[in-house]
Enzyme design. Structure first.
Site, PDB file in Angstrom:
ATOM      1  N   HIS A  91       0.801  -1.226   0.000  1.00 18.82           N
ATOM      2  CA  HIS A  91       0.000   0.000   0.000  1.00 18.82           C
ATOM      3  C   HIS A  91       0.833   1.274   0.000  1.00 18.82           C
ATOM      4  O   HIS A  91       0.765   2.104   0.903  1.00 18.82           O
ATOM      5  CB  HIS A  91      -1.071   0.015   1.097  1.00 18.82           C
ATOM      6  CG  HIS A  91      -0.727  -0.716   2.374  1.00 18.82           C
ATOM      7  ND1 HIS A  91       0.305  -0.343   3.173  1.00 18.82           N
ATOM      8  CD2 HIS A  91      -1.311  -1.778   2.972  1.00 18.82           C
ATOM      9  CE1 HIS A  91       0.352  -1.146   4.218  1.00 18.82           C
ATOM     10  NE2 HIS A  91      -0.604  -2.030   4.116  1.00 18.82           N
TER      11      HIS A  91
ATOM     12  N   HIS B 297      -4.239 -10.894  14.136  1.00 19.19           N
ATOM     13  CA  HIS B 297      -4.501  -9.645  13.405  1.00 19.19           C
ATOM     14  C   HIS B 297      -5.270 -10.001  12.131  1.00 19.19           C
ATOM     15  O   HIS B 297      -4.884 -10.922  11.416  1.00 19.19           O
ATOM     16  CB  HIS B 297      -3.140  -9.005  13.087  1.00 19.19           C
ATOM     17  CG  HIS B 297      -3.164  -7.751  12.290  1.00 19.19           C
ATOM     18  ND1 HIS B 297      -4.225  -6.888  12.258  1.00 19.19           N
ATOM     19  CD2 HIS B 297      -2.207  -7.190  11.504  1.00 19.19           C
ATOM     20  CE1 HIS B 297      -3.915  -5.856  11.471  1.00 19.19           C
ATOM     21  NE2 HIS B 297      -2.710  -6.021  10.998  1.00 19.19           N
TER      22      HIS B 297
ATOM     23  N   GLU C 246      -5.707  -8.235   9.341  1.00 25.73           N
ATOM     24  CA  GLU C 246      -5.308  -7.730   8.027  1.00 25.73           C
ATOM     25  C   GLU C 246      -4.949  -8.920   7.129  1.00 25.73           C
ATOM     26  O   GLU C 246      -4.413  -9.932   7.586  1.00 25.73           O
ATOM     27  CB  GLU C 246      -4.129  -6.745   8.125  1.00 25.73           C
ATOM     28  CG  GLU C 246      -3.935  -6.025   6.787  1.00 25.73           C
ATOM     29  CD  GLU C 246      -3.059  -4.778   6.854  1.00 25.73           C
ATOM     30  OE1 GLU C 246      -2.412  -4.525   7.876  1.00 25.73           O
ATOM     31  OE2 GLU C 246      -3.027  -4.059   5.822  1.00 25.73           O
TER      32      GLU C 246
ATOM     33  N   ASP D 176      -2.826  -9.854   4.980  1.00 23.25           N
ATOM     34  CA  ASP D 176      -1.534 -10.521   4.810  1.00 23.25           C
ATOM     35  C   ASP D 176      -1.357 -11.620   5.862  1.00 23.25           C
ATOM     36  O   ASP D 176      -0.474 -12.472   5.725  1.00 23.25           O
ATOM     37  CB  ASP D 176      -0.354  -9.523   4.835  1.00 23.25           C
ATOM     38  CG  ASP D 176      -0.438  -8.492   5.952  1.00 23.25           C
ATOM     39  OD1 ASP D 176      -1.517  -8.305   6.526  1.00 23.25           O
ATOM     40  OD2 ASP D 176       0.595  -7.862   6.242  1.00 23.25           O
TER      41      ASP D 176
ATOM     42  N   HIS E 119      -1.065  -3.217  14.492  1.00 26.89           N
ATOM     43  CA  HIS E 119      -1.180  -2.158  13.524  1.00 26.89           C
ATOM     44  C   HIS E 119      -2.628  -1.695  13.310  1.00 26.89           C
ATOM     45  O   HIS E 119      -2.889  -0.615  12.779  1.00 26.89           O
ATOM     46  CB  HIS E 119      -0.550  -2.717  12.233  1.00 26.89           C
ATOM     47  CG  HIS E 119      -0.800  -2.066  10.959  1.00 26.89           C
ATOM     48  ND1 HIS E 119      -1.156  -2.707   9.814  1.00 26.89           N
ATOM     49  CD2 HIS E 119      -0.711  -0.762  10.628  1.00 26.89           C
ATOM     50  CE1 HIS E 119      -1.266  -1.889   8.834  1.00 26.89           C
ATOM     51  NE2 HIS E 119      -1.011  -0.695   9.270  1.00 26.89           N
TER      52      HIS E 119
ATOM     53  N   ASP F 292       2.648  -7.699  13.718  1.00 31.00           N
ATOM     54  CA  ASP F 292       3.301  -6.656  12.916  1.00 31.00           C
ATOM     55  C   ASP F 292       4.443  -5.950  13.655  1.00 31.00           C
ATOM     56  O   ASP F 292       5.404  -5.490  13.018  1.00 31.00           O
ATOM     57  CB  ASP F 292       2.271  -5.604  12.484  1.00 31.00           C
ATOM     58  CG  ASP F 292       1.473  -6.027  11.250  1.00 31.00           C
ATOM     59  OD1 ASP F 292       1.911  -6.942  10.528  1.00 31.00           O
ATOM     60  OD2 ASP F 292       0.412  -5.444  11.014  1.00 31.00           O
TER      61      ASP F 292
ATOM     62  N   TYR G 268      10.379  -0.020   7.755  1.00 32.74           N
ATOM     63  CA  TYR G 268       9.079  -0.558   8.181  1.00 32.74           C
ATOM     64  C   TYR G 268       8.469   0.351   9.249  1.00 32.74           C
ATOM     65  O   TYR G 268       7.293   0.699   9.198  1.00 32.74           O
ATOM     66  CB  TYR G 268       9.331  -1.965   8.725  1.00 32.74           C
ATOM     67  CG  TYR G 268       8.124  -2.757   9.148  1.00 32.74           C
ATOM     68  CD1 TYR G 268       7.479  -3.605   8.254  1.00 32.74           C
ATOM     69  CD2 TYR G 268       7.659  -2.717  10.457  1.00 32.74           C
ATOM     70  CE1 TYR G 268       6.393  -4.369   8.659  1.00 32.74           C
ATOM     71  CE2 TYR G 268       6.583  -3.471  10.870  1.00 32.74           C
ATOM     72  CZ  TYR G 268       5.949  -4.301   9.957  1.00 32.74           C
ATOM     73  OH  TYR G 268       4.883  -5.060  10.360  1.00 32.74           O
TER      74      TYR G 268
ATOM     75  N   HIS H  15       6.448 -10.410  10.000  1.00 30.76           N
ATOM     76  CA  HIS H  15       7.171 -10.121   8.748  1.00 30.76           C
ATOM     77  C   HIS H  15       8.672 -10.114   9.042  1.00 30.76           C
ATOM     78  O   HIS H  15       9.108  -9.521  10.027  1.00 30.76           O
ATOM     79  CB  HIS H  15       6.807  -8.744   8.186  1.00 30.76           C
ATOM     80  CG  HIS H  15       5.355  -8.576   7.852  1.00 30.76           C
ATOM     81  ND1 HIS H  15       4.760  -9.206   6.784  1.00 30.76           N
ATOM     82  CD2 HIS H  15       4.385  -7.846   8.445  1.00 30.76           C
ATOM     83  CE1 HIS H  15       3.477  -8.854   6.739  1.00 30.76           C
ATOM     84  NE2 HIS H  15       3.220  -8.045   7.742  1.00 30.76           N
TER      85      HIS H  15
HETATM   86 FE1  FEO Z   1      -1.172  -5.045   9.546  1.00 25.71          FE
HETATM   87 FE2  FEO Z   1       1.167  -7.276   8.369  1.00 25.71          FE
HETATM   88  O1  FEO Z   1      -0.530  -6.501   8.599  1.00 25.71           O
END
Ligand code: FEO
Length: 401
Positions: free
Chosen positions: A30, A84, A86, A88, A150, A169, A197, A230
């Protein structure tokens, strides 16, 4: 003939395995450029109740299940925890639930709501509260909310017996690599990608990061390993990433300036160069970034530890060049703090760009330390000398902060 999956799990502790996916090809998150790709980390806890914590982006579900299958039949997963919602981390959740049919799915209260809103689940989601523990028989999980880090639903899962914090995250980075652990990777690369990041995702949430670090400090739990969602896993050297976060969240600025600009006929470029020479001559670490060749997310990364941001644009159609507008808009969302700033640019007849930049910087709370500098058409020697003096003026203000 048995066809074996090429994917293997990676042991983190005797009980905790990394079963995520490596996305070598992703180049944009994004608006944040990810030239080194990313990973979506999921973790398998091999306790009496076998538990999968998080999943991966939807296209990688086969990779996740292949890695799980390298240590245990996926159908033996009893519990799934979603830290989470989201996508991903939850994109593969529906397929995982269909494939393994776990007894229970756990999420924070906000997480359960977000999962339902994303996937129209009609299955039961067991909500867990901040600090709540869950017995897996011979192991215990504990959940800690990390609201807005996040998303409002974010939480972290602590594998108490192994002293592993699955931080989602927080403490991550977008870095695809064959190595799974931070101590196997180059230290400078880690610091840059962790900073990038932080700058591009967590910067506007810095007060919450400070609170999170305080909370982790008062939880009275031992953390040997931080395993984010990540990038690499921090073992042995987890204090490195915690110290970096403390510095970034605190917003302490270095004597460093970022000069970001775009140019039409090289006049603003010549100004940027002269401004930067003034800064350098005054002893300021300076990064000059042409917005034609530098991505907005790299500019913000340099700004993270900087104390000054100087933005230059010629006037185009009574405004700024599109790349400059893009940067200013991106910065508005990320809200960098503790910066001084200034604007400069060439013009032909009206010269509104400098005023637009000043307005945008002021709206960000950036203190304008010198009157915006405009040069008509092409800078001559005298104008370039003014640019250099402009750089020295900002350097002086930076030195007084
Ligand atoms: Fe907020 Fe890695 O997603």
């Amino acid at each position: 003939m048995t066809i074996e999956s090429p994917f293997s799990a990676v042991r983190v502790t005797d009980r905790v395995y990394w079963v995520g996916a490596i996305d070598w090809g992703v180049r944009d998150f994004h608006g944040y450029a990810t030239p080194r790709g990313s990973t979506y980390n999921a973790y398998l806890v091999l306790a009496d109740k076998v538990t999968l914590v998080d999943t991966v982006k939807a296209p990688f579900v086969g990779e996740l299940l292949g890695r799980v299958a390298s240590v245990i039949e996926p159908e033996r997963i009893d519990y799934v925890v979603s830290n989470h919602a989201e996508m991903d981390h939850s994109g593969a959740l529906s397929e995982v639930l269909a494939a393994v049919k776990p007894e229970k799915l756990f999420a924070s209260k906000m997480g359960a709501k977000a999962l339902r809103e994303h996937f129209a689940f009609d299955r039961e989601i067991t909500t867990v509260a901040d600090g709540e523990s869950l017995s897996l028989g011979n192991a215990t999980l504990q959940f800690f909310e990390a609201r807005m880090l996040h998303w409002p639903d974010s939480m972290m899962t602590y594998v108490a017996d192994d002293r592993v914090l699955l931080s989602n995250d927080a403490f991550g980075m977008h870095l695809a690599s064959s190595q799974r652990f931070a101590d196997e990777l180059d230290a400078n690369l880690l610091r840059y990608e962790a900073a990038k990041y932080y700058a591009n995702i967590l910067l506007p949430l810095s007060p919450l990061v400070t609170k999170l670090l305080e909370k982790v400090g008062t939880l009275n739990i031992d953390i040997d390993i931080i395993a984010p969602s990540h990038g690499p896993i921090w073992r042995r050297d987890q204090s490195r990433i915690i110290d970096w976060y403390g510095g970034w969240a605190g917003g302490k600025a270095k004597k460093k300036a970022v000069v970001a600009y775009d140019t039409m006929w090289n006049s603003t470029a010549a100004m940027a160069k002269a401004v930067s020479e003034g800064l350098i001559a005054a002893g300021v670490e300076t990064m000059v970034m042409s917005l034609r060749s530098s991505h907005r997310s790299d500019v913000v990364t340099e700004v993270l530890e900087g104390g000054a941001l100087l933005v230059g644009s010629p006037t185009l159609n009574n405004g700024v060049l599109p790349t400059v507008a893009d940067l200013l808009s991106y910065l508005k969302g990320l809200r960098p703090r503790n910066l001084v700033g200034a604007a400069f640019g060439s013009y032909g007849w009206s010269g509104e760009a400098v005023g637009h930049i000043e307005e945008a910087l002021a709206a960000l709370g950036i203190s304008l330390e010198a009157e915006g500098l405009k040069v008509k058409y092409v800078p001559d020697e005298e104008s370039l000398a003014r640019c250099s003096a402009f750089g020295r003026e900002i350097a002086e203000r930076l030195g007084k902060l």
